[in-house]
Design a protein around this motif. Structure first.
Motif: not given
Ligand code: THU
Length: 132
Positions: A50-71
């Protein structure tokens, strides 16, 4: 931006990339201001990696967040690392076309773009309207 950059650089150190030897770190800031980071995690069955971005997205969603503002994405590449095609679509799930994306090298070269520039014509919910 310095917190995003340092989060991406730090998490990259944890990447599991014994097959490509190409470690990637990604960090996302959400609309709430929280920062989530991820690194690439490869597997001996190569397609399972899995890619780094996928890991960061999974961490975000697991924490209950869904709106990316900056990458921010960083790798030890000769030029700023660009998110792969699949990751562009994954990022577009949670961020609009105007979301800033900084691509960087470990040496400190940075290139700024947006999600919209990276993925013009993204597949979106609008296409799932099957009445037409
Ligand atoms: N990789 C990422 O983590 N993110 C990208 O956007 C590009 C590629 C990883 C996948 C694989 O573990 C390694 O880099 C080499 O392709």
């Amino acid at each position: 931006m310095t917190d995003l950059k340092s989060a991406a650089i730090a998490v990259r150190e944890n990447a599991h990339a014994p097959y490509s030897n190409f470690q990637v770190g990604a960090a996302l800031r959400t609309a709430s201001g929280a920062v989530f980071a991820g690194c690439n995690v490869e597997n001996v069955a190569y397609p399972q990696g899995t890619c780094a971005e996928a890991g960061a997205i999974a961490a975000m969603v697991a924490a209950g967040e869904r709106e990316i503002a900056e990458v921010y994405v960083v790798a030890g590449s000769p030029m700023p690392v660009t998110p792969c095609g699949g990751c562009r679509q994954k990022l577009a799930e949670f961020g609009g076309g105007d979301v800033p994306v900084t691509m960087a090298t470990v040496a400190g070269v940075e290139q700024r773009t947006t999600l919209g520039e990276l993925l013009p014509g993204a597949f979106s919910q609008a296409f799932l309207d099957t009445d037409a």
